[in-house]
Design an enzyme around this catalytic site. Sequence first.
Site, PDB file in Angstrom:
ATOM      1  N   SER A 134      25.764  17.083  18.976  1.00  9.88           N
ATOM      2  CA  SER A 134      24.980  16.691  20.143  1.00  9.88           C
ATOM      3  C   SER A 134      23.553  16.352  19.756  1.00  9.88           C
ATOM      4  CB  SER A 134      24.926  17.847  21.146  1.00  9.88           C
ATOM      5  OG  SER A 134      26.216  18.232  21.506  1.00  9.88           O
ATOM      6  N   HIS A 185      29.721  10.764  19.415  1.00  8.55           N
ATOM      7  CA  HIS A 185      29.370  11.829  20.359  1.00  8.55           C
ATOM      8  C   HIS A 185      30.139  11.651  21.672  1.00  8.55           C
ATOM      9  CE1 HIS A 185      25.934  13.944  22.793  1.00  8.55           C
ATOM     10  NE2 HIS A 185      26.963  14.738  22.580  1.00  8.55           N
ATOM     11  N   GLU A 213      28.753   8.047  22.610  1.00 10.42           N
ATOM     12  CA  GLU A 213      27.460   7.621  22.056  1.00 10.42           C
ATOM     13  C   GLU A 213      27.653   7.535  20.532  1.00 10.42           C
ATOM     14  OE1 GLU A 213      24.316  10.599  22.471  1.00 10.42           O
ATOM     15  OE2 GLU A 213      22.879   9.031  22.950  1.00 10.42           O
ATOM     16  N   ASN A 228      20.956  13.523  24.893  1.00 12.05           N
ATOM     17  CA  ASN A 228      20.361  14.855  25.004  1.00 12.05           C
ATOM     18  C   ASN A 228      18.840  14.851  24.982  1.00 12.05           C
ATOM     19  OD1 ASN A 228      22.467  16.711  25.489  1.00 12.05           O
ATOM     20  ND2 ASN A 228      23.294  16.101  23.514  1.00 12.05           N
TER      21      ASN A 228
HETATM   22  N1  LIG Z   1      30.125  21.619  24.853  1.00 13.05           N
HETATM   23  C1  LIG Z   1      29.739  20.392  25.187  1.00 13.05           C
HETATM   24  O1  LIG Z   1      29.566  20.056  26.364  1.00 13.05           O
HETATM   25  C2  LIG Z   1      29.519  19.373  24.108  1.00 13.05           C
HETATM   26  C3  LIG Z   1      29.367  18.018  24.466  1.00 13.05           C
HETATM   27  C4  LIG Z   1      29.214  17.060  23.467  1.00 13.05           C
HETATM   28  C5  LIG Z   1      29.183  17.452  22.139  1.00 13.05           C
HETATM   29  N2  LIG Z   1      29.305  18.770  21.807  1.00 13.05           N
HETATM   30  C6  LIG Z   1      29.270  19.144  20.390  1.00 13.05           C
HETATM   31  O2  LIG Z   1      30.587  19.410  19.948  1.00 13.05           O
HETATM   32  C7  LIG Z   1      30.545  20.408  18.905  1.00 13.05           C
HETATM   33  C8  LIG Z   1      31.408  21.581  19.297  1.00 13.05           C
HETATM   34  O3  LIG Z   1      30.944  22.087  20.520  1.00 13.05           O
HETATM   35  P1  LIG Z   1      31.847  23.077  21.414  1.00 13.05           P
HETATM   36  O4  LIG Z   1      31.131  23.268  22.700  1.00 13.05           O
HETATM   37  O5  LIG Z   1      33.253  22.602  21.405  1.00 13.05           O
HETATM   38  O6  LIG Z   1      31.705  24.410  20.533  1.00 13.05           O
HETATM   39  P2  LIG Z   1      32.650  25.701  20.480  1.00 13.05           P
HETATM   40  O7  LIG Z   1      31.817  26.788  19.917  1.00 13.05           O
HETATM   41  O8  LIG Z   1      33.355  25.881  21.781  1.00 13.05           O
HETATM   42  O9  LIG Z   1      33.779  25.268  19.430  1.00 13.05           O
HETATM   43  C9  LIG Z   1      33.496  25.132  18.062  1.00 13.05           C
HETATM   44  C10 LIG Z   1      34.792  25.321  17.287  1.00 13.05           C
HETATM   45  O10 LIG Z   1      34.501  25.083  15.902  1.00 13.05           O
HETATM   46  C11 LIG Z   1      35.197  26.048  15.163  1.00 13.05           C
HETATM   47  N3  LIG Z   1      34.560  26.201  13.855  1.00 13.05           N
HETATM   48  C12 LIG Z   1      33.424  26.861  13.539  1.00 13.05           C
HETATM   49  N4  LIG Z   1      33.164  26.771  12.217  1.00 13.05           N
HETATM   50  C13 LIG Z   1      34.180  26.041  11.678  1.00 13.05           C
HETATM   51  C14 LIG Z   1      34.499  25.621  10.364  1.00 13.05           C
HETATM   52  N5  LIG Z   1      33.705  25.928   9.351  1.00 13.05           N
HETATM   53  N6  LIG Z   1      35.613  24.893  10.170  1.00 13.05           N
HETATM   54  C15 LIG Z   1      36.417  24.586  11.213  1.00 13.05           C
HETATM   55  N7  LIG Z   1      36.175  24.945  12.489  1.00 13.05           N
HETATM   56  C16 LIG Z   1      35.072  25.679  12.715  1.00 13.05           C
HETATM   57  C17 LIG Z   1      35.130  27.323  16.015  1.00 13.05           C
HETATM   58  O11 LIG Z   1      36.118  28.251  15.623  1.00 13.05           O
HETATM   59  C18 LIG Z   1      35.376  26.732  17.407  1.00 13.05           C
HETATM   60  O12 LIG Z   1      36.742  26.664  17.719  1.00 13.05           O
HETATM   61  C19 LIG Z   1      29.069  20.753  18.713  1.00 13.05           C
HETATM   62  O13 LIG Z   1      28.537  19.969  17.693  1.00 13.05           O
HETATM   63  C20 LIG Z   1      28.465  20.376  20.063  1.00 13.05           C
HETATM   64  O14 LIG Z   1      27.088  20.076  19.956  1.00 13.05           O
HETATM   65  C21 LIG Z   1      29.488  19.729  22.760  1.00 13.05           C
END
Ligand SMILES: NC(=O)c1ccc[n+]([C@@H]2O[C@H](COP(=O)([O-])OP(=O)(O)OC[C@H]3O[C@@H](n4cnc5c(N)ncnc54)[C@H](O)[C@@H]3O)[C@@H](O)[C@H]2O)c1
Length: 269
Positions: A106, A127, A139, A177
């Site tokens: 993000s 993104h 994005e 963001n």
């Molecule tokens: N939540 C949102 O609304 C949103 C929107 C757009 C982008 N994002 C981006 O998406 C990404 C994930 O966000 P999220 O909200 O799904 O997070 P989350 O914490 O819900 O999920 C992250 C996942 O990554 C896994 N993980 C952690 N370390 C790891 C590794 N070394 N190898 C493999 N898997 C691993 C975790 O076990 C978990 O299942 C982030 O970069 C976030 O900025 C999130």
Amino acid sequence: MGAGIAQVAARGGFDVIMQDVADEFLARGMKTIDRSLQRDVDKARLSRDEKSAIVARIKTTTDIGALSDALIVVEAVTEDLDVKTGVFRSLDAVTRADAILASNTSSISITKLATVTQKPDKVIGMHFMNPVPVMKLIEIIRGAATTDQTYEKIRALSEQLGKVPLECHDSPGFISNRLLMPMINEAIFALYEGVATRESIDGIMKLGMNHPMGPLTLADFIGLDVCLAIMNVLHDGFGDSKYRACPLLKRYVDAGWLGKKSGRGFYEY
Ligand SMILES: NC(=O)c1ccc[n+]([C@@H]2O[C@H](COP(=O)([O-])OP(=O)(O)OC[C@H]3O[C@@H](n4cnc5c(N)ncnc54)[C@H](O)[C@@H]3O)[C@@H](O)[C@H]2O)c1
């Protein structure tokens, strides 16, 4: 987010490998996918057979080596520079030389992630928005070394997935963001200062600005830890105090009140 991305890719006809650090997270992801597709079956937007075929295209693993034949990898791990650079180093080691490494970050610099790999020309930001199956936008962020060829492939892929790709350059918070998070942070400051209740703040933005949900509800849906991480990236990246995270946001994250995913944030779930 990873489950949502796997779902739209499988629905777009691609074979998908979903990788995580533990089986329980993969099981949770598959459950989310099943629930989301079942909603479409219930509304007659998808047949039962199509649903089964989509689910069958998704394999799960905890072994990053299983990605050795992947043509495109979309990383969606925790929003933390050290975690992401570790994953990019591993991906660089296990994937094919011609594989594209995309990040769903993000806010973290695509240029920085690219530098830990031997193929910075093939590293790009992809993104997706939350919830991935519903939101149209992707994005696309070009790092300093991303080539036109890499960009074109990801643009075409985004359209194949039924999404609308819009491009920007690598800059803290990109566009989405950089605009959204300061608004959410300001809403938290207003709550912190007692200017209005959570219901008033959200209601004013919903009814007055036609936002589909208020900023505090949206923060809970995004995850307060993710919001804090993004504010810190903006603060570090621009060095401007206008991006300082609200102390109330920090306190909630310290308390483990991370929003919807932990059962409590600005609201209770
Ligand atoms: N939540 C949102 O609304 C949103 C929107 C757009 C982008 N994002 C981006 O998406 C990404 C994930 O966000 P999220 O909200 O799904 O997070 P989350 O914490 O819900 O999920 C992250 C996942 O990554 C896994 N993980 C952690 N370390 C790891 C590794 N070394 N190898 C493999 N898997 C691993 C975790 O076990 C978990 O299942 C982030 O970069 C976030 O900025 C999130």
